[in-house]
Scaffold this motif. Sequence first.
Motif, short mmCIF file in Angstrom:
data_model
loop_
_atom_site.label_atom_id
_atom_site.label_comp_id
_atom_site.label_asym_id
_atom_site.label_seq_id
_atom_site.Cartn_x
_atom_site.Cartn_y
_atom_site.Cartn_z
N PHE A 1 0.79 -1.35 -0.24
CA PHE A 1 0.08 0.05 0.12
C PHE A 1 0.74 1.20 -0.01
N ASP A 2 1.82 1.36 0.85
CA ASP A 2 2.78 2.50 1.02
C ASP A 2 3.56 2.66 -0.20
N ALA A 3 4.12 1.59 -0.98
CA ALA A 3 4.59 1.67 -2.31
C ALA A 3 3.59 2.15 -3.33
N PHE A 4 2.52 1.77 -3.20
CA PHE A 4 1.53 2.56 -4.29
C PHE A 4 1.52 3.98 -3.92
N LEU A 5 1.02 4.57 -2.87
CA LEU A 5 0.94 5.82 -2.82
C LEU A 5 2.43 6.66 -3.09
N PHE A 6 3.59 5.85 -2.78
CA PHE A 6 4.75 6.72 -2.79
C PHE A 6 4.88 6.66 -4.30
N ASP A 7 4.55 5.80 -5.33
CA ASP A 7 4.60 5.98 -6.41
C ASP A 7 3.60 7.12 -7.04
N LEU A 8 2.29 7.10 -6.53
CA LEU A 8 1.38 8.20 -7.06
C LEU A 8 1.87 9.56 -6.84
N PHE A 9 2.37 9.73 -5.46
CA PHE A 9 2.54 11.16 -4.82
C PHE A 9 4.06 11.47 -4.90
N LYS A 10 5.14 10.74 -5.53
CA LYS A 10 6.25 11.23 -5.37
C LYS A 10 6.66 12.45 -5.85
N VAL A 11 7.93 13.02 -5.35
CA VAL A 11 8.23 14.30 -6.14
C VAL A 11 9.15 13.94 -7.02
N ASP A 12 9.61 15.03 -8.04
CA ASP A 12 10.53 14.62 -9.14
C ASP A 12 11.81 14.97 -8.43
N ILE A 13 11.82 16.09 -7.83
CA ILE A 13 13.49 16.20 -7.15
C ILE A 13 13.12 16.57 -5.65
N PRO B 1 20.96 19.59 4.34
CA PRO B 1 22.70 19.20 4.57
C PRO B 1 22.95 19.00 6.09
N ASP B 2 22.10 19.33 7.13
CA ASP B 2 22.56 19.04 8.43
C ASP B 2 21.79 17.72 8.92
N ASP B 3 20.72 17.44 8.13
CA ASP B 3 20.22 15.97 8.33
C ASP B 3 19.86 15.19 6.95
N LYS B 4 20.65 14.38 6.87
CA LYS B 4 20.24 13.61 5.44
C LYS B 4 19.00 12.88 5.50
N ASN B 5 18.35 12.75 6.35
CA ASN B 5 16.92 11.90 6.55
C ASN B 5 15.87 12.68 6.44
N GLU B 6 16.26 14.22 6.17
CA GLU B 6 15.24 15.14 6.06
C GLU B 6 15.26 16.00 4.73
N TYR B 7 14.02 16.27 4.25
CA TYR B 7 13.86 16.95 3.12
C TYR B 7 13.48 18.24 2.97
N LEU B 8 14.06 19.32 2.63
CA LEU B 8 13.81 20.78 2.82
C LEU B 8 12.72 21.15 1.82
N LEU B 9 12.76 20.57 0.47
CA LEU B 9 12.01 21.05 -0.47
C LEU B 9 11.66 19.83 -1.38
N GLY B 10 10.50 19.93 -2.08
CA GLY B 10 10.06 18.75 -3.21
C GLY B 10 9.98 19.71 -4.30
N ILE B 11 10.48 19.29 -5.62
CA ILE B 11 10.44 20.01 -6.80
C ILE B 11 9.35 19.12 -7.81
N TRP C 1 5.50 18.27 3.36
CA TRP C 1 6.50 18.99 2.42
C TRP C 1 6.20 20.23 2.04
N SER C 2 7.36 20.82 1.71
CA SER C 2 7.41 22.13 1.21
C SER C 2 7.39 21.95 -0.43
N ILE C 3 6.42 22.43 -1.28
CA ILE C 3 6.55 21.97 -2.75
C ILE C 3 6.59 23.29 -3.46
#
Length: 337
Positions: free
Chosen positions: A4-16, A21-31, A60-62
Motif C-alpha cells: 500500500f505504501d509503495a503504491f502511494l509513494f509511486d502516485l505522490f512522489k516528487v520529481d526532485i 545538509p544538516d540531516d540527510k534523512n530530512e527533505y527541505l523542498l520537493g520540486i 512537504w514544502s512544494i
Amino acid sequence: EDEFDAFLFDLFKVDIAVCNPDDKNEYLLGILCDGKNYYETKTARDREIVQTGVLRGLHWSIIRVWSVDWFQNKQRVMQRIIEAIDKAVEEKKNNTQPKPYGENVGSFNKTTADNEKKAENKAEKKATLESSQTADANAPIATLLQGEKVIEDVNERESMYVHAQIEKQIVFPPFTDRKSANTLGKMVQKIITCEQPVNNTYLYKTIARLTDQPRITPSLQSIIDTLLKPYYLDPLSDAETRTYWTSLEVARDFSIYRKEEGREITDIPMIEIVNATDYAMSQLISLPRADLVLQVAHLLGFSRRGPKIVNAIDRAITILIQRGKVTEKEGNLVYNK
C-alpha cells in the motif's frame, strides 16, 4: 514499505527532493516538474490538487517548475528554487514547518494514508457534486489531511461535461413527416439546453446515434439545420462549424471549457478552445506558440496534436491576439494581464 505504501509513494512522489545538509534523512523542498509523470496523470485535479495536497499534508514544502520557464530563463527559475529553500530553512528554524516523515521520500504509515485517502475521497465527492449542480467550474476545495486544512487553488476555468439523458428512438428518412420532425426537434432542444454550447457537427453525430442511423445523411443534416434556426448562433462560428445556445443571455460571460475524452476537436465549440487557451496563457504568461498548442491540447484532453487540433488552437490564439489579451513578441506569445 508494504504494498500500500509503495503504491502511494509511486502516485505522490516528487520529481526532485532537496536534502537538508544538516540531516540527510530530512527533505527541505520537493520540486514537481511537468515531465512524463505529469502528462501521464489523467486529470487536472490529480495533477494540481491531489498530488500537492497529499504531499503538503505530509509536511512537504512544494514548488512547481515548468519546463518552458526553465528553457526561457534558467536564472529566474533557479532564483525561485533558492528562495523556496531559504524559506524552508527559515521555517524549520522557527519551528513553523513540521518535519517530513521518515527516511524515504513520502514514507508514512498505513493509518495516516487511510485518513488521507478518506479526505481525498471526501473532496472528490464534493467536487463532483458541485460540478453536477452548476455549469461553472468547481469552487476551491479544502482538503483535510492529518487534521490540517490545506487550501488548494483550483482551475476554475475547467468544468465537467454533462450529457443530456435521452432515450433512443427510431425515426426513418427523409424525416420530413410531422412525427419525425417533432421527435428530432425535442432531441435538439434537450441536447442544447443541457449541453450548450453545442456544435452542429456534434448534433449530427449524436442524433444519428440516438435514432440508429447507419450514417449522417444530407437529409438528416438538412432537418437538423432547419430545427437549429430558432437558436442563438455563437459569433465565433464559421461556415462549417456552427455553435448554438438557447439564447444570447445564456451565452454571455461564458468563461469555462469542458474536458471530455469522447469529443473530437470539431465537436468542441471555439469559445471553449479560446477559454482554455486564455487559461493556459494566464498561467504560463509567456511561451512559444508550439508549446502553448501542446498545453491547450492537453487541457482539452488530447494526448497528441493532429493538424485539426493545431489549426483550431491557432485560431483561438488569433482570436485572443485580436482581443488584445495576447501579444506575439520575438517568437513568443505574451499574456497581457
